[in-house]
Scaffold this motif. Structure first.
Motif, PDB file in Angstrom:
ATOM      1  N   THR A   2       1.048  -1.019   0.054  1.00 60.17           N
ATOM      2  CA  THR A   2      -0.083   0.582  -0.106  1.00 60.17           C
ATOM      3  C   THR A   2       0.962   1.004  -0.043  1.00 60.17           C
ATOM      4  O   THR A   2       2.008   1.281   0.710  1.00 60.17           O
ATOM      5  CB  THR A   2      -1.044   0.289   1.054  1.00 60.17           C
ATOM      6  N   GLN A   3      -0.356   2.603  -0.819  1.00 60.32           N
ATOM      7  CA  GLN A   3       1.031   3.242  -1.066  1.00 60.32           C
ATOM      8  C   GLN A   3       0.666   4.964   0.018  1.00 60.32           C
ATOM      9  O   GLN A   3       0.465   5.713   0.392  1.00 60.32           O
ATOM     10  CB  GLN A   3       0.906   3.700  -2.094  1.00 60.32           C
ATOM     11  N   SER A   4      -0.433   3.891   0.901  1.00 59.11           N
ATOM     12  CA  SER A   4      -1.180   5.391   1.822  1.00 59.11           C
ATOM     13  C   SER A   4      -0.726   4.834   3.528  1.00 59.11           C
ATOM     14  O   SER A   4       0.168   4.157   3.174  1.00 59.11           O
ATOM     15  CB  SER A   4      -2.627   5.156   2.005  1.00 59.11           C
ATOM     16  N   SER A   5      -0.873   5.578   3.844  1.00 59.94           N
ATOM     17  CA  SER A   5      -0.814   5.676   5.670  1.00 59.94           C
ATOM     18  C   SER A   5      -1.340   4.474   6.099  1.00 59.94           C
ATOM     19  O   SER A   5      -1.628   4.174   7.224  1.00 59.94           O
ATOM     20  CB  SER A   5      -0.528   7.104   5.943  1.00 59.94           C
ATOM     21  N   ALA A   6      -2.862   4.233   6.033  1.00 58.94           N
ATOM     22  CA  ALA A   6      -3.804   2.930   6.039  1.00 58.94           C
ATOM     23  C   ALA A   6      -3.324   1.889   6.587  1.00 58.94           C
ATOM     24  O   ALA A   6      -2.282   1.543   6.039  1.00 58.94           O
ATOM     25  CB  ALA A   6      -4.871   3.371   5.088  1.00 58.94           C
ATOM     26  N   PRO A   7      -3.089   1.550   8.280  1.00 64.66           N
ATOM     27  CA  PRO A   7      -3.487   0.536   8.274  1.00 64.66           C
ATOM     28  C   PRO A   7      -3.205  -0.568   7.686  1.00 64.66           C
ATOM     29  O   PRO A   7      -4.643  -1.026   6.729  1.00 64.66           O
ATOM     30  CB  PRO A   7      -3.776   0.204   9.499  1.00 64.66           C
ATOM     31  N   ALA A   8      -2.635  -1.681   6.992  1.00 57.14           N
ATOM     32  CA  ALA A   8      -2.621  -3.364   6.448  1.00 57.14           C
ATOM     33  C   ALA A   8      -3.975  -3.546   6.429  1.00 57.14           C
ATOM     34  O   ALA A   8      -4.103  -4.085   7.891  1.00 57.14           O
ATOM     35  CB  ALA A   8      -1.265  -4.257   6.991  1.00 57.14           C
ATOM     36  N   THR A   9      -4.161  -4.011   6.102  1.00 55.91           N
ATOM     37  CA  THR A   9      -5.618  -5.284   6.049  1.00 55.91           C
ATOM     38  C   THR A   9      -5.571  -6.523   5.952  1.00 55.91           C
ATOM     39  O   THR A   9      -5.583  -7.558   6.585  1.00 55.91           O
ATOM     40  CB  THR A   9      -6.913  -4.788   4.996  1.00 55.91           C
ATOM     41  N   LEU A  10      -3.982  -6.833   5.003  1.00 58.37           N
ATOM     42  CA  LEU A  10      -3.577  -8.765   4.604  1.00 58.37           C
ATOM     43  C   LEU A  10      -2.259  -8.613   5.394  1.00 58.37           C
ATOM     44  O   LEU A  10      -1.192  -7.350   4.480  1.00 58.37           O
ATOM     45  CB  LEU A  10      -3.900  -8.394   3.103  1.00 58.37           C
ATOM     46  N   ALA A  11      -1.737  -9.115   5.957  1.00 61.14           N
ATOM     47  CA  ALA A  11      -0.235  -9.622   6.332  1.00 61.14           C
ATOM     48  C   ALA A  11       0.307 -10.412   5.233  1.00 61.14           C
ATOM     49  O   ALA A  11      -0.526 -11.787   5.526  1.00 61.14           O
ATOM     50  CB  ALA A  11       0.074  -9.168   7.416  1.00 61.14           C
ATOM     51  N   VAL A  12       0.698 -10.323   4.201  1.00 64.01           N
ATOM     52  CA  VAL A  12       1.823 -11.876   4.146  1.00 64.01           C
ATOM     53  C   VAL A  12       2.839 -12.114   4.625  1.00 64.01           C
ATOM     54  O   VAL A  12       3.992 -11.862   5.050  1.00 64.01           O
ATOM     55  CB  VAL A  12       1.770 -11.614   2.392  1.00 64.01           C
ATOM     56  N   VAL A  13       3.071 -13.255   5.257  1.00 70.15           N
ATOM     57  CA  VAL A  13       4.197 -13.938   6.264  1.00 70.15           C
ATOM     58  C   VAL A  13       5.082 -14.908   4.795  1.00 70.15           C
ATOM     59  O   VAL A  13       4.229 -15.940   5.508  1.00 70.15           O
ATOM     60  CB  VAL A  13       3.824 -13.873   7.384  1.00 70.15           C
ATOM     61  N   ILE A  14       5.978 -14.235   5.058  1.00 72.91           N
ATOM     62  CA  ILE A  14       7.018 -16.153   4.103  1.00 72.91           C
ATOM     63  C   ILE A  14       8.602 -16.207   5.160  1.00 72.91           C
ATOM     64  O   ILE A  14       8.946 -15.202   5.662  1.00 72.91           O
ATOM     65  CB  ILE A  14       7.225 -14.546   3.376  1.00 72.91           C
ATOM     66  N   VAL A  15       7.997 -17.703   5.398  1.00 73.92           N
ATOM     67  CA  VAL A  15       9.637 -17.278   6.319  1.00 73.92           C
ATOM     68  C   VAL A  15      10.717 -18.511   4.978  1.00 73.92           C
ATOM     69  O   VAL A  15       9.662 -19.746   3.887  1.00 73.92           O
ATOM     70  CB  VAL A  15       9.216 -18.773   7.098  1.00 73.92           C
ATOM     71  N   SER A  16      11.841 -18.305   5.314  1.00 72.12           N
ATOM     72  CA  SER A  16      12.756 -18.754   4.119  1.00 72.12           C
ATOM     73  C   SER A  16      14.047 -19.077   5.492  1.00 72.12           C
ATOM     74  O   SER A  16      14.359 -18.641   6.216  1.00 72.12           O
ATOM     75  CB  SER A  16      12.849 -17.360   3.175  1.00 72.12           C
ATOM     76  N   TYR A  17      14.379 -20.576   3.960  1.00 72.41           N
ATOM     77  CA  TYR A  17      15.370 -20.572   5.041  1.00 72.41           C
ATOM     78  C   TYR A  17      16.502 -21.437   3.929  1.00 72.41           C
ATOM     79  O   TYR A  17      15.919 -22.705   2.895  1.00 72.41           O
ATOM     80  CB  TYR A  17      15.220 -22.369   5.622  1.00 72.41           C
ATOM     81  N   ARG A  18      17.221 -20.926   2.992  1.00 70.95           N
ATOM     82  CA  ARG A  18      18.461 -21.123   1.947  1.00 70.95           C
ATOM     83  C   ARG A  18      17.226 -21.307   0.301  1.00 70.95           C
ATOM     84  O   ARG A  18      17.368 -22.488   0.156  1.00 70.95           O
ATOM     85  CB  ARG A  18      19.004 -22.856   2.218  1.00 70.95           C
ATOM     86  N   ALA A  19      16.652 -20.057   0.693  1.00 73.23           N
ATOM     87  CA  ALA A  19      15.717 -20.045  -0.633  1.00 73.23           C
ATOM     88  C   ALA A  19      15.946 -19.478  -1.606  1.00 73.23           C
ATOM     89  O   ALA A  19      14.743 -18.985  -2.031  1.00 73.23           O
ATOM     90  CB  ALA A  19      14.302 -20.674  -0.422  1.00 73.23           C
TER      91      ALA A  19
END
Length: 315
Positions: A2-19
């Motif tokens: 988002t380019q606005s200052s509005a709080p996020a509605t959706l959070a995408v959480v990505i766990v990464s290990y050697r990828a």
């Protein structure tokens, strides 16, 4: 993002290990097909030694990076990422997955339209478009017996199968559990249940979470018209090694101990031991000394695991 200052509605959480490369493809897909709502991305890197964290810092400055000093496992790292975000909806996405156009919006829409649904997961395909099963029935105590061919013949595959049959992959419906490769959850459900159980280092944390959702009165849905492309086992170097196999079996034991108690644990250890003995007895008929040698090691390790005391969360 988002380019606005509005709080996020959706959070995408990505766990990464050697990828590193797959993580870049995953993040590129998010920015190419973003949701039509304020959103944020959080990458939790589990001490990768391939430059994954530096990649995020240099190429994806809008992404929040949490760089751990050690490999905390999937469940702990996913919880860490969810805690860092405050969005109403949290989507746990594997680093070896790519979202398609409209996928995130569709998953959010289902959760908004169905207040009784606590978590949703999309249809999953391989890079070539073939459908990968991403929702299943809960495993039962009898399931490990499926690995013993004579018992599988006697009991029949329908008795022990985890897959839904018949199955239309384009249909949206309630299921027991959906894969953590892409799992979107309501924030309030996460807070109520305590997110993923950190005792699962990797494997079965998604099965356990969905089971706890159902017990808490929240349904789990598979969404057939939302699509994610998944490089199966890409985030674990593309190979189901003997070490990963044993890690999966340890998580299986934890799952049955948690949900079936000590009697369930005793039974499942016996079933695993029986399966290991059966495979060891069948090894002389395997083709090739290399395959037989690896089979001996794996099944001896599995037999030791079946006879060993319960372990902690570490692999």
């Amino acid at each position: 993002m988002t380019q606005s200052s509005a709080p996020a509605t959706l959070a995408v959480v990505i766990v990464s290990y050697r990828a590193r490369q797959l993580l870049a493809e995953c993040l590129d897909s998010l920015f190419a097909h973003p949701p039509a709502m304020p959103w944020e991305a959080v990458v939790v890197d589990n001490a990768s030694d391939d430059g994954s964290a530096d990649l995020v810092r240099k190429r994806y400055s809008a992404v929040r990076l949490l760089a751990n000093d050690a490999n905390l496992g999937f469940a702990r790292a996913a919880n860490q990422g969810a805690s860092a975000a405050r969005a109403d909806f949290v989507c746990f996405l594997n680093s070896d997955a790519r979202v398609m156009p409209g996928t995130l919006d569709r998953l959010v829409a289902i959760l908004r339209q169905q207040p009784g649904v606590g978590a949703v997961g999309p249809r999953t395909t391989g890079s070539d478009g073939h459908v990968i099963r991403s929702c299943f029935k809960f495993p039962t105590l009898a399931r490990p017996l499926f690995n013993v061919r004579p018992l599988r013949t006697v009991l029949g595959p329908s008795t022990l199968a985890l897959a839904y049959e018949p199955w239309d992959p384009t249909t949206t419906r309630a299921v027991d559990w959906v894969s953590g490769a892409c799992l979107m959850v309501r924030r309030d459900a996460l807070e109520r249940l305590g997110a993923f159980d950190p005792e699962f280092f990797m494997y079965f944390e998604d099965v356990d979470f969905c089971r706890r959702l159902w017990v808490a009165g929240r349904a789990v849905w598979y969404v057939g018209d939302a699509v994610v492309v998944h490089h199966t086992r890409g985030s674990t170097l593309g190979v189901h090694t003997p070490g990963l196999f044993l890690m999966e079996q340890r998580s299986r034991l934890r799952y049955f101990r948690k949900h079936y108690g000590v009697p369930g644990m005793v039974f499942i250890r016996g079933a695993m031991g029986l399966a290991a003995l059966w495979h060891l007895a069948a090894l002389p008929f395997q083709r090739g000394p290399a395959r037989a040698s690896q089979g001996v090691r794996v099944n001896l390790d599995l037999l030791r695991e079946a006879l060993a005391p319960a372990r902690g969360p570490r692999p």
